[in-house]
Write a protein that holds these residues in place. Structure first.
Motif, PDB file in Angstrom:
ATOM      1  N   ILE A 164       0.867  -1.175   0.000  1.00 54.60           N
ATOM      2  CA  ILE A 164       0.000   0.000   0.000  1.00 54.60           C
ATOM      3  C   ILE A 164       0.903   1.224   0.000  1.00 54.60           C
ATOM      4  CG2 ILE A 164      -1.791   1.272   1.228  1.00 54.60           C
ATOM      5  CD1 ILE A 164      -2.575  -1.419   2.532  1.00 54.60           C
ATOM      6  N   GLY A 165       0.871   1.967  -1.083  1.00 56.47           N
ATOM      7  CA  GLY A 165       1.726   3.142  -1.168  1.00 56.47           C
ATOM      8  C   GLY A 165       2.376   3.232  -2.530  1.00 56.47           C
ATOM      9  N   ASP A 166       3.429   4.009  -2.607  1.00 55.51           N
ATOM     10  CA  ASP A 166       4.120   4.187  -3.876  1.00 55.51           C
ATOM     11  C   ASP A 166       5.587   4.487  -3.637  1.00 55.51           C
ATOM     12  OD1 ASP A 166       4.047   6.765  -2.888  1.00 55.51           O
ATOM     13  OD2 ASP A 166       2.653   7.523  -4.390  1.00 55.51           O
ATOM     14  N   ILE A 167       6.327   4.669  -4.721  1.00 56.09           N
ATOM     15  CA  ILE A 167       7.725   5.085  -4.663  1.00 56.09           C
ATOM     16  C   ILE A 167       7.799   6.390  -5.452  1.00 56.09           C
ATOM     17  CG2 ILE A 167      10.106   4.527  -5.294  1.00 56.09           C
ATOM     18  CD1 ILE A 167       9.418   1.590  -4.921  1.00 56.09           C
ATOM     19  N   PRO A 168       7.797   7.524  -4.757  1.00 53.67           N
ATOM     20  CA  PRO A 168       7.726   8.827  -5.437  1.00 53.67           C
ATOM     21  C   PRO A 168       8.760   8.970  -6.545  1.00 53.67           C
ATOM     22  CG  PRO A 168       7.495   9.106  -3.077  1.00 53.67           C
ATOM     23  CD  PRO A 168       7.869   7.665  -3.296  1.00 53.67           C
ATOM     24  N   GLY A 169       8.274   9.438  -7.684  1.00 58.39           N
ATOM     25  CA  GLY A 169       9.141   9.660  -8.831  1.00 58.39           C
ATOM     26  C   GLY A 169       9.328   8.435  -9.708  1.00 58.39           C
ATOM     27  N   LYS A 170       9.013   7.257  -9.181  1.00 51.18           N
ATOM     28  CA  LYS A 170       9.172   6.025  -9.955  1.00 51.18           C
ATOM     29  C   LYS A 170       7.850   5.301 -10.141  1.00 51.18           C
ATOM     30  CE  LYS A 170      14.033   5.265  -8.931  1.00 51.18           C
ATOM     31  NZ  LYS A 170      15.080   4.287  -8.510  1.00 51.18           N
ATOM     32  N   CYS A 171       7.049   5.271  -9.096  1.00 52.51           N
ATOM     33  CA  CYS A 171       5.720   4.651  -9.185  1.00 52.51           C
ATOM     34  C   CYS A 171       4.795   5.438  -8.272  1.00 52.51           C
ATOM     35  CB  CYS A 171       5.779   3.178  -8.789  1.00 52.51           C
ATOM     36  SG  CYS A 171       4.234   2.272  -9.080  1.00 52.51           S
ATOM     37  N   ASP A 172       4.141   6.436  -8.835  1.00 54.84           N
ATOM     38  CA  ASP A 172       3.246   7.302  -8.080  1.00 54.84           C
ATOM     39  C   ASP A 172       1.808   6.833  -8.266  1.00 54.84           C
ATOM     40  OD1 ASP A 172       5.103   9.420  -7.065  1.00 54.84           O
ATOM     41  OD2 ASP A 172       5.479   9.672  -9.207  1.00 54.84           O
ATOM     42  N   ARG A 173       1.195   6.393  -7.167  1.00 51.68           N
ATOM     43  CA  ARG A 173      -0.197   5.962  -7.239  1.00 51.68           C
ATOM     44  C   ARG A 173      -1.098   7.184  -7.139  1.00 51.68           C
ATOM     45  NH1 ARG A 173      -3.596   1.668  -3.432  1.00 51.68           N
ATOM     46  NH2 ARG A 173      -5.431   1.629  -4.782  1.00 51.68           N
ATOM     47  N   GLU A 174      -1.738   7.518  -8.241  1.00 49.56           N
ATOM     48  CA  GLU A 174      -2.586   8.699  -8.300  1.00 49.56           C
ATOM     49  C   GLU A 174      -4.048   8.290  -8.218  1.00 49.56           C
ATOM     50  OE1 GLU A 174      -1.339  11.597  -8.282  1.00 49.56           O
ATOM     51  OE2 GLU A 174       0.720  11.351  -8.979  1.00 49.56           O
ATOM     52  N   SER A 175      -4.832   9.070  -7.483  1.00 46.10           N
ATOM     53  CA  SER A 175      -6.277   8.903  -7.502  1.00 46.10           C
ATOM     54  C   SER A 175      -6.847   9.700  -8.678  1.00 46.10           C
ATOM     55  CB  SER A 175      -6.890   9.402  -6.195  1.00 46.10           C
ATOM     56  OG  SER A 175      -6.480   8.601  -5.113  1.00 46.10           O
ATOM     57  N   ALA A 176      -8.063   9.363  -9.059  1.00 44.50           N
ATOM     58  CA  ALA A 176      -8.711  10.099 -10.140  1.00 44.50           C
ATOM     59  C   ALA A 176      -8.855  11.569  -9.748  1.00 44.50           C
ATOM     60  CB  ALA A 176     -10.078   9.500 -10.440  1.00 44.50           C
ATOM     61  N   PRO A 177      -8.679  12.474 -10.674  1.00 45.10           N
ATOM     62  CA  PRO A 177      -8.836  13.899 -10.349  1.00 45.10           C
ATOM     63  C   PRO A 177     -10.290  14.262 -10.114  1.00 45.10           C
ATOM     64  CG  PRO A 177      -8.498  13.607 -12.707  1.00 45.10           C
ATOM     65  CD  PRO A 177      -8.303  12.256 -12.085  1.00 45.10           C
ATOM     66  N   ARG A 178     -10.507  15.452  -9.607  1.00 48.90           N
ATOM     67  CA  ARG A 178     -11.859  15.934  -9.325  1.00 48.90           C
ATOM     68  C   ARG A 178     -12.717  15.957 -10.581  1.00 48.90           C
ATOM     69  NH1 ARG A 178     -12.174  21.920  -7.074  1.00 48.90           N
ATOM     70  NH2 ARG A 178     -11.383  22.276  -9.195  1.00 48.90           N
ATOM     71  N   GLU A 179     -12.071  16.178 -11.736  1.00 49.36           N
ATOM     72  CA  GLU A 179     -12.796  16.298 -12.998  1.00 49.36           C
ATOM     73  C   GLU A 179     -13.114  14.949 -13.635  1.00 49.36           C
ATOM     74  OE1 GLU A 179      -9.813  17.631 -12.403  1.00 49.36           O
ATOM     75  OE2 GLU A 179     -10.358  19.710 -11.920  1.00 49.36           O
TER      76      GLU A 179
END
Length: 220
Positions: A164-179
């Protein structure tokens, strides 16, 4: 294709596969025995729920073509190549349900050093980065929803590791944007997986009863 298995805490101690990262008093991640490894998530989230009730349609039958256009949902067990697009039913909460299209764009191997934030329990683990594009096909409100794909080892087994999480700059888990509320809206994200043994050669979608025993799989 086998679905990933979340092991119990007792099994984690025996197998050394489950991880959990949390912050100590100095702000550094520390590992504890648990079925999952944790790192801070970058976007607000709500509890996951089972996938929606939409019935999957038959596979297109062509590994090089999209598994579904608008309204043509990938059947359970569909096998794709990295770069292919699959239309899938998706539910993030009871209020956020719809149809999405997922394109796995890459499955990249990282380095053991990338797992440092997860602590000593991650020693010897090699991370893999499952990168994907997610589209809103149904046009329903899926803002801030989060999607995670699981890694599949060479030979078809699950990794046995939940991260659970990510590795910033290499694997960034992004949630869907507000739009992410209209048909055609899209965003890119990454799912982190890891293994101590065989390499990760595929990624799978196994959310909801429809796909839990027969996931949609993208292979290199």
């Amino acid at each position: 294709m086998h679905k990933r298995r979340i092991v119990s805490a007792a099994a984690v101690v025996a197998l050394g596969l489950g991880l959990s990262a949390c912050s100590d008093e100095d702000g550094e991640p520390a590992a504890k025995d648990s079925p999952a490894a944790s790192a801070p998530a970058p976007a607000p989230s709500e509890p996951d729920s089972e996938a929606g009730s939409e019935s999957p349609a038959a596979d297109s039958g062509d590994g090089d073509a999209p598994a579904g256009g608008e309204g043509d949902v990938a059947a359970p067990g569909t096998e794709l190549k990295v770069g292919d697009r699959a239309v899938l039913p998706f539910a993030y909460t009871s209020d956020k349900k719809g149809t999405i299209a997922v394109t796995v764009t890459a499955i990249e191997k990282g380095a053991e050093a990338d797992m440092a934030a997860f602590g000593d329990k991650a020693k010897g683990m090699t991370p893999y980065f499952i990168k994907m594009k997610v589209e809103n096909v149904g046009g329903t409100d899926l803002s801030y929803a989060s999607l995670k794909l699981d890694g599949v080892l060479e030979g078809g087994a699950g990794t046995g590791v939940v991260l659970i999480g990510d590795i910033p700059g290499k694997c960034d888990r992004e949630s869907a944007p507000r739009e992410f509320t209209t048909k055609g809206a899209s965003y890119e994200t990454c799912s982190l997986t890891a293994t101590k043994g065989a390499p990760v050669t595929a990624a799978q979608f196994d959310e909801g009863d429809t796909y839990s025993d027969s996931p949609v799989v993208w292979a290199n």
